[in-house]
Design a protein around this motif. Structure first.
Motif, PDB file in Angstrom:
ATOM      1  N   ALA A   1       0.832  -1.200   0.000  1.00  0.00           N
ATOM      2  CA  ALA A   1       0.000   0.000   0.000  1.00  0.00           C
ATOM      3  C   ALA A   1       0.867   1.251   0.000  1.00  0.00           C
ATOM      4  CB  ALA A   1      -0.917  -0.006   1.217  1.00  0.00           C
ATOM      5  N   ALA A   2       1.947   1.232   0.787  1.00  0.00           N
ATOM      6  CA  ALA A   2       2.837   2.390   0.857  1.00  0.00           C
ATOM      7  C   ALA A   2       3.488   2.679  -0.496  1.00  0.00           C
ATOM      8  CB  ALA A   2       3.919   2.155   1.915  1.00  0.00           C
ATOM      9  N   VAL A   3       4.008   1.638  -1.136  1.00  0.00           N
ATOM     10  CA  VAL A   3       4.682   1.814  -2.427  1.00  0.00           C
ATOM     11  C   VAL A   3       3.682   2.264  -3.488  1.00  0.00           C
ATOM     12  CG1 VAL A   3       5.934   0.632  -4.277  1.00  0.00           C
ATOM     13  CG2 VAL A   3       6.524   0.185  -1.884  1.00  0.00           C
ATOM     14  N   LEU A   4       2.495   1.660  -3.498  1.00  0.00           N
ATOM     15  CA  LEU A   4       1.466   2.056  -4.457  1.00  0.00           C
ATOM     16  C   LEU A   4       1.048   3.501  -4.226  1.00  0.00           C
ATOM     17  CD1 LEU A   4      -0.453   1.242  -6.734  1.00  0.00           C
ATOM     18  CD2 LEU A   4      -2.071   0.440  -4.991  1.00  0.00           C
ATOM     19  N   PHE A   5       0.897   3.881  -2.981  1.00  0.00           N
ATOM     20  CA  PHE A   5       0.508   5.244  -2.625  1.00  0.00           C
ATOM     21  C   PHE A   5       1.548   6.248  -3.130  1.00  0.00           C
ATOM     22  CE2 PHE A   5      -0.223   8.789   0.375  1.00  0.00           C
ATOM     23  CZ  PHE A   5      -1.598   8.925   0.289  1.00  0.00           C
ATOM     24  N   ILE A   6       2.820   5.908  -2.962  1.00  0.00           N
ATOM     25  CA  ILE A   6       3.903   6.783  -3.437  1.00  0.00           C
ATOM     26  C   ILE A   6       3.842   6.930  -4.952  1.00  0.00           C
ATOM     27  CG2 ILE A   6       6.419   6.998  -3.689  1.00  0.00           C
ATOM     28  CD1 ILE A   6       6.573   5.465  -0.940  1.00  0.00           C
ATOM     29  N   HIS A   7       3.731   5.817  -5.650  1.00  0.00           N
ATOM     30  CA  HIS A   7       3.725   5.860  -7.113  1.00  0.00           C
ATOM     31  C   HIS A   7       2.488   6.572  -7.666  1.00  0.00           C
ATOM     32  CE1 HIS A   7       7.369   3.712  -7.882  1.00  0.00           C
ATOM     33  NE2 HIS A   7       6.983   2.632  -7.205  1.00  0.00           N
ATOM     34  N   LEU A   8       1.347   6.350  -7.048  1.00  0.00           N
ATOM     35  CA  LEU A   8       0.125   6.980  -7.542  1.00  0.00           C
ATOM     36  C   LEU A   8       0.092   8.478  -7.277  1.00  0.00           C
ATOM     37  CD1 LEU A   8      -2.640   4.333  -6.720  1.00  0.00           C
ATOM     38  CD2 LEU A   8      -1.447   4.756  -8.876  1.00  0.00           C
ATOM     39  N   ASN A   9       0.914   8.930  -6.357  1.00  0.00           N
ATOM     40  CA  ASN A   9       1.032  10.369  -6.094  1.00  0.00           C
ATOM     41  C   ASN A   9       2.259  10.984  -6.764  1.00  0.00           C
ATOM     42  OD1 ASN A   9      -1.145  11.339  -4.181  1.00  0.00           O
ATOM     43  ND2 ASN A   9      -0.447   9.522  -3.086  1.00  0.00           N
ATOM     44  N   SER A  10       2.969  10.171  -7.547  1.00  0.00           N
ATOM     45  CA  SER A  10       4.207  10.645  -8.166  1.00  0.00           C
ATOM     46  C   SER A  10       4.316  10.268  -9.637  1.00  0.00           C
ATOM     47  CB  SER A  10       5.429  10.056  -7.440  1.00  0.00           C
ATOM     48  OG  SER A  10       5.314  10.192  -6.042  1.00  0.00           O
ATOM     49  N   SER A  11       3.339   9.535 -10.164  1.00  0.00           N
ATOM     50  CA  SER A  11       3.444   9.013 -11.525  1.00  0.00           C
ATOM     51  C   SER A  11       3.391  10.109 -12.558  1.00  0.00           C
ATOM     52  CB  SER A  11       2.313   8.014 -11.791  1.00  0.00           C
ATOM     53  OG  SER A  11       1.076   8.685 -11.807  1.00  0.00           O
ATOM     54  N   SER A  12       3.924   9.814 -13.751  1.00  0.00           N
ATOM     55  CA  SER A  12       3.922  10.780 -14.844  1.00  0.00           C
ATOM     56  C   SER A  12       2.496  11.126 -15.257  1.00  0.00           C
ATOM     57  CB  SER A  12       4.699  10.218 -16.039  1.00  0.00           C
ATOM     58  OG  SER A  12       4.138   8.991 -16.470  1.00  0.00           O
ATOM     59  N   THR A  13       1.583  10.135 -15.148  1.00  0.00           N
ATOM     60  CA  THR A  13       0.180  10.379 -15.497  1.00  0.00           C
ATOM     61  C   THR A  13      -0.416  11.426 -14.576  1.00  0.00           C
ATOM     62  OG1 THR A  13      -0.085   8.103 -16.247  1.00  0.00           O
ATOM     63  CG2 THR A  13      -2.101   9.319 -15.718  1.00  0.00           C
ATOM     64  N   PHE A  14      -0.094  11.308 -13.276  1.00  0.00           N
ATOM     65  CA  PHE A  14      -0.602  12.253 -12.292  1.00  0.00           C
ATOM     66  C   PHE A  14      -0.047  13.645 -12.561  1.00  0.00           C
ATOM     67  CE2 PHE A  14       0.026  13.862  -7.753  1.00  0.00           C
ATOM     68  CZ  PHE A  14      -1.215  14.463  -7.714  1.00  0.00           C
ATOM     69  N   VAL A  15       1.256  13.733 -12.836  1.00  0.00           N
ATOM     70  CA  VAL A  15       1.896  15.017 -13.091  1.00  0.00           C
ATOM     71  C   VAL A  15       1.320  15.661 -14.337  1.00  0.00           C
ATOM     72  CG1 VAL A  15       4.064  16.157 -13.649  1.00  0.00           C
ATOM     73  CG2 VAL A  15       4.020  14.373 -11.897  1.00  0.00           C
ATOM     74  N   GLN A  16       1.160  14.872 -15.410  1.00  0.00           N
ATOM     75  CA  GLN A  16       0.611  15.391 -16.649  1.00  0.00           C
ATOM     76  C   GLN A  16      -0.817  15.876 -16.455  1.00  0.00           C
ATOM     77  OE1 GLN A  16       1.121  12.184 -19.416  1.00  0.00           O
ATOM     78  NE2 GLN A  16       3.347  12.367 -19.458  1.00  0.00           N
ATOM     79  N   SER A  17      -1.594  15.139 -15.671  1.00  0.00           N
ATOM     80  CA  SER A  17      -2.976  15.531 -15.412  1.00  0.00           C
ATOM     81  C   SER A  17      -3.026  16.870 -14.693  1.00  0.00           C
ATOM     82  CB  SER A  17      -3.685  14.463 -14.578  1.00  0.00           C
ATOM     83  OG  SER A  17      -3.780  13.252 -15.293  1.00  0.00           O
ATOM     84  N   LYS A  18      -2.152  17.056 -13.730  1.00  0.00           N
ATOM     85  CA  LYS A  18      -2.119  18.309 -12.987  1.00  0.00           C
ATOM     86  C   LYS A  18      -1.798  19.473 -13.918  1.00  0.00           C
ATOM     87  CE  LYS A  18      -0.402  18.697  -8.904  1.00  0.00           C
ATOM     88  NZ  LYS A  18       0.556  18.711  -7.798  1.00  0.00           N
ATOM     89  N   LYS A  19      -0.842  19.259 -14.833  1.00  0.00           N
ATOM     90  CA  LYS A  19      -0.477  20.313 -15.768  1.00  0.00           C
ATOM     91  C   LYS A  19      -1.632  20.628 -16.706  1.00  0.00           C
ATOM     92  CE  LYS A  19       4.504  19.404 -15.802  1.00  0.00           C
ATOM     93  NZ  LYS A  19       5.654  18.940 -16.645  1.00  0.00           N
ATOM     94  N   ARG A  20      -2.318  19.573 -17.159  1.00  0.00           N
ATOM     95  CA  ARG A  20      -3.423  19.766 -18.091  1.00  0.00           C
ATOM     96  C   ARG A  20      -4.557  20.518 -17.426  1.00  0.00           C
ATOM     97  NH1 ARG A  20      -4.294  14.942 -19.021  1.00  0.00           N
ATOM     98  NH2 ARG A  20      -6.230  14.533 -17.893  1.00  0.00           N
TER      99      ARG A  20
END
Length: 270
Positions: free
Chosen positions: A247-266
């Motif tokens: 859960a910890a590793v998934l939580f980190i990746h889901l809050n740091s993934s390129s998809t998440f970053v791109q979505s924020k920019k969009r």
């Protein structure tokens, strides 16, 4: 839209502290879902929006994370089992921040755990255990030092390892590059493994979740070989640690993934 009762969430966060005879609440909703608005996401249970334990809007910026949290709630069957909902708990902690910690506070706590890192404490007594630690831990430690450009050496005496300030500065800078939510994931992982090194190795995908948990339990497994293994107790502990770390590793990746970053920019440009 109606919100989920704060009383249910209060139970959710404190179930582990309740007496064993207090029954878990029954599932009170038929389906889960997510709502999207302003580039953010909320969880719904039937037509009710989820709230944090303190009554704050349960708002998540990562769509994959929102889907994962909704899946946790959907996976609850007859009764709601808090012990299986680590992602929901991490989100609640990040939203409410009950101890009013900054990202810097959390990072400093994590770096402080390096002084007692499991991988840096090798046996001073059992030669066989020491040899096993050398075989299993040394390759991980060498990779870690090369990956981050730091110097770390394990110790066999009670005084523990000597960790220079430069090493701590490098790792501090690296952790600060993550966002506030991801740092909560790191803290959760380090707590589960009692190891900053193994947690970072997992996040970097150098070792698997199962391998990291095995390495963190090396001495316990070694002792079990001599004194016997209480199957249900050891297995349950191992599985729970794996679930927490995953859960910890998934939580980190889901809050740091390129998809998440791109979505924020969009969303920021719309």
């Amino acid at each position: 839209m109606e919100s989920v009762s704060r009383n249910v969430w209060a139970w959710y966060m404190h179930e582990a502290c309740l007496p064993y005879h207090i029954a878990s609440p029954k599932r009170f909703y038929r389906k889960t879902g997510i709502l999207r608005g302003d580039g953010k996401f909320e969880i719904t249970l039937d037509q009710r929006k989820l709230k944090s334990p303190k009554g704050s809007p349960f708002v998540i910026e990562s769509e994959p994370l929102a889907l994962a949290v909704a899946a946790e709630w959907d996976a609850q069957k007859g009764k709601i089992q808090q012990s299986s909902m680590h992602l929901s708990g991490l989100c609640s902690t990040a939203i409410d921040n009950p101890n009013k910690l900054t990202k810097s506070d959390l990072v400093q706590h994590i770096i402080g755990c390096l002084d007692t890192d499991t991988v840096l404490y090798q046996s001073s007594e059992a030669d066989e255990l020491y040899e096993q630690q050398i075989q299993e831990w040394d390759p991980v430690l060498k990779w870690f030092c090369k990956r981050y450009g730091v110097k770390l050496e394990a110790a066999r005496d009670i005084s523990g390892p000597i960790i220079d300030q430069e090493t701590k500065n490098v790792l501090t800078k690296h952790l600060l590059s993550y966002n506030f939510w991801a740092i909560h994931g790191f803290s959760f992982g380090v707590e589960a493994l009692k190891s900053v090194i193994l947690t970072l190795c997992c996040v970097e995908r150098y070792i698997s979740i199962e391998k990291a948990v095995l390495l963190s339990r090396l001495e316990e497994e070694f002792q079990s070989g001599y004194w016997g293994r209480v199957e249900w107790a050891h297995d349950l502990n191992q599985q729970e640690t794996q679930a927490r770390l995953a859960a910890a590793v998934l939580f980190i990746h889901l809050n740091s993934s390129s998809t998440f970053v791109q979505s924020k920019k969009r969303f920021a440009t719309t």
